[in-house]
Design a protein around this motif. Sequence first.
Motif, PDB file in Angstrom:
ATOM      1  N   PRO A 327     -16.081  63.948  45.039  1.00 57.59           N
ATOM      2  CA  PRO A 327     -17.439  62.985  45.319  1.00 57.59           C
ATOM      3  C   PRO A 327     -18.198  63.928  45.858  1.00 57.59           C
ATOM      4  O   PRO A 327     -19.924  63.718  44.988  1.00 57.59           O
ATOM      5  N   ASN A 328     -18.185  64.535  46.759  1.00 57.54           N
ATOM      6  CA  ASN A 328     -19.271  64.805  47.770  1.00 57.54           C
ATOM      7  C   ASN A 328     -20.001  66.675  47.415  1.00 57.54           C
ATOM      8  O   ASN A 328     -20.605  66.865  47.539  1.00 57.54           O
ATOM      9  N   ASN A 329     -18.808  66.750  45.903  1.00 64.90           N
ATOM     10  CA  ASN A 329     -19.455  68.498  45.760  1.00 64.90           C
ATOM     11  C   ASN A 329     -19.064  69.471  46.995  1.00 64.90           C
ATOM     12  O   ASN A 329     -19.680  70.225  47.109  1.00 64.90           O
ATOM     13  N   ASP A 362     -15.656  58.904  49.518  1.00 64.34           N
ATOM     14  CA  ASP A 362     -14.883  60.530  49.354  1.00 64.34           C
ATOM     15  C   ASP A 362     -13.885  61.366  48.948  1.00 64.34           C
ATOM     16  O   ASP A 362     -13.376  62.503  48.502  1.00 64.34           O
ATOM     17  N   LEU A 363     -12.763  60.292  49.507  1.00 63.11           N
ATOM     18  CA  LEU A 363     -11.550  60.487  49.781  1.00 63.11           C
ATOM     19  C   LEU A 363     -10.773  60.521  48.050  1.00 63.11           C
ATOM     20  O   LEU A 363     -10.561  60.372  47.165  1.00 63.11           O
ATOM     21  N   ARG A 364     -10.118  62.254  47.156  1.00 65.78           N
ATOM     22  CA  ARG A 364      -9.276  62.121  46.349  1.00 65.78           C
ATOM     23  C   ARG A 364      -8.067  62.708  46.685  1.00 65.78           C
ATOM     24  O   ARG A 364      -8.145  63.836  47.575  1.00 65.78           O
ATOM     25  N   ALA A 365      -7.542  62.515  45.792  1.00 68.96           N
ATOM     26  CA  ALA A 365      -6.038  63.664  45.959  1.00 68.96           C
ATOM     27  C   ALA A 365      -5.847  64.443  44.702  1.00 68.96           C
ATOM     28  O   ALA A 365      -6.624  63.714  43.728  1.00 68.96           O
ATOM     29  N   PHE A 366      -5.776  65.406  44.609  1.00 67.80           N
ATOM     30  CA  PHE A 366      -4.957  66.374  43.133  1.00 67.80           C
ATOM     31  C   PHE A 366      -4.188  67.161  43.083  1.00 67.80           C
ATOM     32  O   PHE A 366      -4.438  67.824  44.045  1.00 67.80           O
TER      33      PHE A 366
END
Length: 814
Positions: A327-329, A362-366
């Motif tokens: 999210p924060n690029n 802003d945490l993401r998993a992929f």
Amino acid sequence: MWNKTILKHWQPLGLGALLLSSPSVYADISGKVFRDFNANGVFDTGASFKEMGMVGVTIKAFDATGAEKASATSGVDGTYTLNIADSADYRVEFSWAQSWLKNGSAGGTSVQFVKGDASNVNAAVSNPADYCQADPIVSTTYFWPLVQDTTNPTLVGVPYSAGVTAPSAEAYKLSSWQDVAPVTFGESKQLGAIFGIAWNRKDNYLYAAAMKEQYVGFGPGGRGQVYRVKINPADGSAVSAPEAWVNLETDLGLSVCGSHGDLANAGYSDAEFDQVGKCSLGDIEISDDNKSLFVSNLTTKQIIEISTADGSKLNTFDFPLNAVDCPNNSTTSIRPFGLSYKDGKLFAGAVCSAEESKDANDLRAFVYRLDNPASKTWTRVTHFDPGVVRENQYETGKTSWEAWRSAWTDAGGYYQGYESPMLSDIEFYGDDMILGLRDRTGDQIASGIIIKGTTINGVATRGDVLCASYDATNETYTPETDNPNACGSHLASGVGRGDGNGEFFWGDGNTSASSHEEITMGNLAVFGGSQLMVGGVNPAYPFGAETANSGGILWLNNENGAPLKTYYLYENSAVSNNSKGNGMGDLEALCDPAPIEVGNRIWQDTDGDGIQDADEAGIDNVDVTLTCGTETATMKTANGGQFLFSNKTNATFMEADESCKITVAAAQAPLDGLSITTQNADGILDNNPVTDLRDSDATSTGEITFTAGSAGENNHTLDIGYKSIPVVTTDVSLVKVADKSEAKRGDTVVYTLTAANAGPDTATGVAVTDQLPAGVTWVSDDSSGAYDKTTGVWTVGELLKEDSKVLHITVTVN
């Protein structure tokens, strides 16, 4: 002198009966294509072991003329129906595009002969990498904070069948939850901190990779070391001590950061604290063919492919650092760790750590899939916010993840926790994906340590298990964070928990209270058909019991997410100090190589064209011999002429990639009146198990030479056709005359022999025996060697209809 012989030769036409009797009514041809994980040919649906249908297999029906009459594709559950308008004979063929998918063992083969009203026309298929025996050893690692150089077990194994659902004695006793003692493969002083492990079932090596685990320390090989130990999977015993196999830093020249010394009793520093999840090695994974080991290098954010044959570096794959994933690029915040290898494809997982923004939002998993190793092309297959279905955290009361941080700032005391995620493991159940999220803090602190003058008396860390369902249209995975029913429907039956969002694997925590609802360590294992195994803190929580500050394996039901049983590896003591933190590394089942099977059918080729037609019956009770080297095995055909040899049952000597042959002796009662039909009539000469399906592969002497496949690469296309020896009717006559009716001593006499065939068929192999009478001596003949004066045999050979041949023999009278 007249000598007339009439020779007649005949053979019976046809033998055998139709494969199936004709019923009074007909129905469509139907059945199931299924993934046969245990290679027993049966579609298993038990509680502890469950197989599944195979989608996308093409099924075609051909009539007796070879014309295609119906086609279908197996559905998501593997079922199919061929719309057939009669109950005639059909040849049914199964085919698929995936190179990793092989013919299954013992089940229905890829070519079957049935009636147009047949049901349960099933076919077993498999990926050999999915195969496992009924009760393999499951290996895992666990840590010994503050006591690095010891003989404490670090790499261990327990049977898959181990585990209990209730204590046998006092609930707080380790022995109550440990029904069988673990086997030690490696000790703390030999390995240090280990997370990633991988099993080479071909060579029986278990690989283990170094991990940055604060207060445990690296083993003797340091931060870039991959160890290996040879194991006998039959009894789970270590054949040798762990050896330092390949070091990414010193052997391959790769950057691997971290403190090489990193002693277990080193004092706290922000730098050491921050290296966890960023330095040393993460997860490791082995390819389906066991030829490549993939290692996650956390320092360079690369996956290194290493040859299992010689330890050389085969390739380097940069993990995709796409700013749009965060999210924060920020590409700096992308932290890869977990790996998986499924059906010929490598999968790699990562999180957006939010360490720069320090904003948990802003945490993401992929997860990315490596679609083209040559061009190093990756495709993102799932992407989600890991905190959406997060449950209540014991003591902290939190229901969300926190951003990664570089220093410890909390006060001391009991059950310290600050949950920040690492996507540490990826597994698959069928096509659906299971994701292990590990709490980074559980690898950064330990019970009993002093941080900035404050003692940490206990650790409270919580990982998570999430799932994502496969979307075949887009070849992506829908996480349960986006669709609560993506991997199951337990919410619909009212089993939601915690914050109300619920999770599919709801059995990964306390089922009767609003605490301890996330107890896993981000380490997973699933082998074909098995239930999910995860590492857990106090893993008896789901059963309403507790052994304080313990750790072990928890089994979860892949069908409904429920807890099944648990096994305790350790309980809190002066030497473990794991408390309720991350006390374990990865899990791996030590599965045997898949069986190798060869066969398939001996049939009567009624029309003699060398192709198996739908109405041509198999021939039973024929002895078929398999020879590999100097060893042989023989079996009789049955069930419509079928024969199968397996290196797990009746041909244990057959090895992968070995040169072998199938032979059938001609002098057998079922083959009376028959001869081998045309070889390779369809023009395919290589006995390929996928494409050489319909023709006869044997030489005129009844032999098929082939090379056995790799483990699990079964060949069900070794077919032999027999045609009837035709009825032959001939009328062969012999006339013999002399040029003199009377002769005296010294006279020359010429005999003329005429062999003729009045038909109606051509006579072959004609031979006449005519001994010269006593009192004469042979002088010459005009047979050009076809007449033997000693035996008196004239080899005439072939006589066409209405044809004749003449022999002149000159003699003198004694």
